[in-house]
Design an enzyme around this catalytic site. Structure first.
Site, PDB file in Angstrom:
ATOM      1  N   ASP A  16      18.084 -22.240  -6.755  1.00  0.00           N
ATOM      2  CA  ASP A  16      17.183 -21.184  -7.209  1.00  0.00           C
ATOM      3  C   ASP A  16      16.207 -21.853  -8.186  1.00  0.00           C
ATOM      4  OD1 ASP A  16      16.197 -18.552  -7.817  1.00  0.00           O
ATOM      5  OD2 ASP A  16      17.401 -18.611  -9.638  1.00  0.00           O
ATOM      6  N   ASP A  18      13.761 -20.004 -10.978  1.00  0.00           N
ATOM      7  CA  ASP A  18      13.711 -19.405 -12.315  1.00  0.00           C
ATOM      8  C   ASP A  18      15.125 -19.124 -12.826  1.00  0.00           C
ATOM      9  OD1 ASP A  18      10.827 -19.233 -12.292  1.00  0.00           O
ATOM     10  OD2 ASP A  18      11.065 -17.609 -10.854  1.00  0.00           O
ATOM     11  N   ASP A 174      21.631 -18.590 -10.670  1.00  0.00           N
ATOM     12  CA  ASP A 174      22.093 -17.926 -11.892  1.00  0.00           C
ATOM     13  C   ASP A 174      22.214 -16.417 -11.733  1.00  0.00           C
ATOM     14  OD1 ASP A 174      19.156 -17.765 -11.820  1.00  0.00           O
ATOM     15  OD2 ASP A 174      19.337 -16.843 -13.791  1.00  0.00           O
TER      16      ASP A 174
END
Length: 228
Positions: A16, A18, A174
């Site tokens: 991922d 960001d 995240d």
């Protein structure tokens, strides 16, 4: 005597963006503050908006303007994206340890790429700012395909693009959507605990293969989940 095979890094890793590789919250907060200034509202604290970053632009706008009806806020998303494009790369930085981790993966021969829900045109503007034009093997954005995370399609297409079977890749993210997508794709996953989370989020319930506190821990090959 039995031969003990050395632990190696995965063949390929997809990330991922960001909240996993890039601490982009300051840029996104700058975009929100520009929107608030246009409406004669004061800026917001980074700590107020930071947990919402991995949820996307709509979540950021909702957190910044909770008093505005949702159907009206939907029309504000293009404004947010325009404001974010103006702030892109001005304040964001890599999370501590990310650069060393990527270098270690590359040195081991591991291929890495990015699968993000950020619109592709914005993600592609970030890559050269970070000097990753020749390092990132594949980039899939949130609007690249007909589906986005938590659907597994972006991860499956990314794996196909780099010529590696999903079970030989690891996905690092995240947000719960990242882990749901990885599981659906048959891809081992790493929960990046250093990223953005709301107070009510419980990463232990996401059923990731491993949970890692800092990028530096991933300098150890044995910290990664086992692939095929």
């Amino acid at each position: 005597m039995a031969v003990v095979e050395a632990v190696k890094f995965p063949k390929a890793v997809l990330f991922d963006l960001d909240g996993t590789l890039l601490d982009s919250a300051p840029d996104m907060v700058a975009a929100i503050d520009a929107m608030r200034a246009r409406r004669n509202q004061p800026p917001m604290a980074l700590t107020e908006l930071r947990p919402h970053v991995s949820k996307g632009g709509r979540a950021m706008v909702a957190a910044a303007f909770p008093e505005v009806p949702e159907d009206e806020r939907q029309h504000w998303l293009p404004e947010f994206l325009d404001s974010y494009e103006q702030a892109l790369g001005r304040h964001s930085v890599l999370f501590d340890g990310v650069d060393a981790m990527l270098a270690a993966l590359e040195q081991s021969g591991c291929i890495w790429g990015i699968v993000t829900n950020k619109p592709e045109y914005l993600a592609r503007q970030v890559i050269p700012v970070l000097g990753w034009e020749t390092r990132c093997a594949v980039l899939i954005g949130g609007d690249t395909l007909s589906e986005r995370k938590p659907h597994p399609l972006p991860l499956l297409v990314a794996a196909e693009c780099i010529g590696v079977a999903p079970e030989d890749c690891v996905y690092v993210g995240d947000d719960e959507r990242d882990i749901v997508a990885a599981r659906a794709a048959g891809m081992p996953s790493v929960v990046a605990l250093w990223g953005y989370r709301l107070d009510g989020d419980d990463p232990s319930a996401w059923q990731g293969d491993v949970m890692i506190e800092t990028p530096s821990e991933l300098l150890r090959p044995d910290a990664w989940p086992v692939t095929r």
